[in-house]
Design a protein around this motif. Structure first.
Motif, PDB file in Angstrom:
ATOM      1  N   LEU A 174     101.024  51.752  76.250  1.00  0.00           N
ATOM      2  CA  LEU A 174     101.571  50.829  75.250  1.00  0.00           C
ATOM      3  C   LEU A 174     101.513  49.387  75.750  1.00  0.00           C
ATOM      4  O   LEU A 174     101.280  48.462  74.967  1.00  0.00           O
ATOM      5  N   ARG A 175     101.721  49.186  77.047  1.00  0.00           N
ATOM      6  CA  ARG A 175     101.706  47.830  77.598  1.00  0.00           C
ATOM      7  C   ARG A 175     100.335  47.176  77.435  1.00  0.00           C
ATOM      8  O   ARG A 175     100.234  45.939  77.329  1.00  0.00           O
ATOM      9  N   THR A 176      99.263  47.963  77.422  1.00  0.00           N
ATOM     10  CA  THR A 176      97.933  47.359  77.271  1.00  0.00           C
ATOM     11  C   THR A 176      97.815  46.572  75.963  1.00  0.00           C
ATOM     12  O   THR A 176      96.989  45.664  75.858  1.00  0.00           O
ATOM     13  N   LEU A 177      98.655  46.906  74.984  1.00  0.00           N
ATOM     14  CA  LEU A 177      98.608  46.187  73.706  1.00  0.00           C
ATOM     15  C   LEU A 177      99.030  44.728  73.865  1.00  0.00           C
ATOM     16  O   LEU A 177      98.675  43.888  73.047  1.00  0.00           O
ATOM     17  N   THR A 178      99.793  44.422  74.927  1.00  0.00           N
ATOM     18  CA  THR A 178     100.199  43.024  75.154  1.00  0.00           C
ATOM     19  C   THR A 178      99.024  42.179  75.621  1.00  0.00           C
ATOM     20  O   THR A 178      99.121  40.949  75.632  1.00  0.00           O
ATOM     21  N   THR A 179      97.904  42.829  76.032  1.00  0.00           N
ATOM     22  CA  THR A 179      96.727  42.085  76.498  1.00  0.00           C
ATOM     23  C   THR A 179      95.757  41.777  75.364  1.00  0.00           C
ATOM     24  O   THR A 179      94.710  41.162  75.601  1.00  0.00           O
ATOM     25  N   LEU A 180      96.072  42.197  74.155  1.00  0.00           N
ATOM     26  CA  LEU A 180      95.203  41.897  73.017  1.00  0.00           C
ATOM     27  C   LEU A 180      95.140  40.388  72.791  1.00  0.00           C
ATOM     28  O   LEU A 180      96.059  39.656  73.180  1.00  0.00           O
ATOM     29  N   PRO A 181      94.083  39.899  72.168  1.00  0.00           N
ATOM     30  CA  PRO A 181      93.979  38.458  71.894  1.00  0.00           C
ATOM     31  C   PRO A 181      95.212  37.945  71.154  1.00  0.00           C
ATOM     32  O   PRO A 181      95.660  38.548  70.179  1.00  0.00           O
ATOM     33  N   GLY A 182      95.754  36.827  71.638  1.00  0.00           N
ATOM     34  CA  GLY A 182      96.955  36.258  71.049  1.00  0.00           C
ATOM     35  C   GLY A 182      98.197  36.545  71.867  1.00  0.00           C
ATOM     36  O   GLY A 182      99.275  36.045  71.553  1.00  0.00           O
ATOM     37  N   ALA A 183      98.068  37.367  72.924  1.00  0.00           N
ATOM     38  CA  ALA A 183      99.214  37.742  73.770  1.00  0.00           C
ATOM     39  C   ALA A 183     100.407  38.161  72.924  1.00  0.00           C
ATOM     40  O   ALA A 183     101.465  37.549  72.966  1.00  0.00           O
TER      41      ALA A 183
END
Length: 438
Positions: A225-234
């Motif tokens: 789930l934490r990997t979603l924080t690395t998506l463009p736009g932080a």
């Protein structure tokens, strides 16, 4: 050599992140063919995901031993201060951009309603009470019940007066493996132009493990789930969670226990307040200073576009924010209602809920307000001040003491009101000079 053929497995997250950012720039600039740009983007995203997973230990390492052991070095006081990065809040004072939070609540407490409200406020750039909300794009993972989410969103569009066609909120219906689909998620979010908020509804719906009580599997799930924080736009990532079994309302923790919560930046919780409102605060963990709770109201609503196949209204539930002042006002009113019902039971415990509503003169839409009485009796029962046995209400010993206190308080209020009324009457009474003519 084409940029497509660059090394796709950088050794560090920093290198992978830099490569990923370059790929985004190339994608947006439109250089090369669209096919090459997509390949470049997906390969660099896969490399970044792999680097993150390697450092986080998402292989077969236990959840409590998931970080690379690396000597951080010693820095001076000046370097420490100069390296400080001010927090970038998505929801002012509560949730930060690029952070991962669970949103834990018992069933029926309004997880989905509150998260959809925050999604709408993000797209609109509208504050929640006096707290700023970062304006931006939202990606909502509707995994647990997409049809329910759809109905709520239709109702919200009507009652909040926004155009659902124009809202920068995007939904993913259904469940899938986030780690297996991360490259695709990254590509799709990049096409949108990035995201400022990601909502996952719910953690359980996207859990890919075999055992929900396994610390190792839940720790890995949290890292996915934490990997979603690395998506463009932080994006700030909010994950709706069910609490542990036999949860205590005063200490709500998400399922997965310590292994899961250790991977989060905070555990936001929703609990029911004394006045029937929903209270947002935190339990267990919150990175950052404490904050005053936010309060929400849950309402059953309908909308013209929300009908069944026979044209009948379909009710749904939506949340709305209420101020601290309004919350305090409702708490006082709820306490007053409890005292009224308490004294009525003390006088005659044989009355039904309907009869009590009639006697107290409580009405809603021209009908006896039975729900208002039920809320009061529920609280009295929960507080062990009253019980209902054999079709009759009866006060407990503690309830009898509370009734005595309520009578004394009522007497004081009545005496004070009579005193004020007497003073006003004397002030209004004309004096001797006003009775005589000039």
């Amino acid at each position: 050599m084409s940029s497509i053929n660059r090394k796709t497995q950088p050794e560090t997250i920093e290198a992978a992140s830099s490569d990923f950012q370059d790929a985004i720039i190339e994608f947006q600039a439109g250089s090369g063919t669209e096919e090459d740009r997509i390949k470049r983007l997906t390969s660099s995203a896969a490399a970044l995901n792999s680097a993150i997973a390697t450092r986080a230990g998402s292989g077969r390492q236990p959840a409590n031993d998931n970080r690379e052991q690396k000597w951080p070095g010693i820095v001076s006081s000046g370097d420490l201060v100069r390296g400080f990065a001010p927090p970038d809040y998505h929801l002012e004072g509560i949730a930060q951009a690029g952070f991962l939070y669970s949103t834990t609540a018992m069933t029926g407490t309004g997880k989905t309603a509150v998260l959809l409200l925050l999604a709408a406020h993000t797209a609109l750039g509208a504050p929640i009470n006096d707290r700023e909300v970062r304006k931006g794009r939202v990606v909502y993972f509707a995994g647990e019940n997409p049809d329910d989410v759809t109905m709520r969103w239709i109702a919200m569009a009507h009652h909040m007066n926004f155009d659902a066609e124009a809202m920068d909120v995007h939904f993913i219906r259904g469940t899938f493996s986030i780690p297996k689909m991360f490259v695709r998620i990254t590509a799709e979010v990049t096409k949108l132009g990035g995201a400022e908020l990601v909502v996952v509804d719910t953690s359980a719906a996207y859990f890919q493990g075999q055992e929900e009580n396994s610390n190792t599997e839940l720790g890995r799930h949290a890292r996915d789930l934490r990997t979603l924080t690395t998506l463009p736009g932080a994006p700030c990532v909010l994950v709706a969670c069910h609490p542990v079994k036999a949860a205590d309302a005063t200490n709500l923790l998400p399922r997965g226990g310590g292994a899961f919560i250790a991977e989060l930046d905070g555990n936001l919780v929703l609990t029911k307040g004394d006045s029937g409102t929903i209270r947002l605060h935190w339990h267990g963990k919150h990175r950052g200073p404490d904050f005053e709770p936010l309060h929400f109201d849950l309402q059953t609503v309908t909308a013209p576009a929300l009908i069944d196949s026979k044209g009948r209204d379909v009710p749904t539930v939506m949340a709305s924010a209420i101020s601290t002042g309004e919350t305090k006002k409702r708490r006082v009113e709820a306490r007053r209602d409890e005292d009224e019902v308490l004294l009525l039971i003390d006088k005659d415990g044989s009355k039904s809920i309907l009869e009590m509503a009639v006697i107290l003169g409580w009405q809603k839409d021209g009908q006896p307000h039975r729900r208002r009485v039920s809320m009061a009796t529920d609280k009295l029962t929960k507080a062990k001040l009253a019980s209902h046995v054999g079709r009759k209400w009866k006060l407990t010993t503690a309830g009898q003491e509370a009734a005595s206190d309520a009578k004394a308080q009522r007497f004081k209020v009545e005496q004070a009101a009579a005193s004020i009324a007497s003073m006003v009457a004397r002030w209004r009474r004309p004096g001797p000079s006003e009775d005589t003519d000039d």
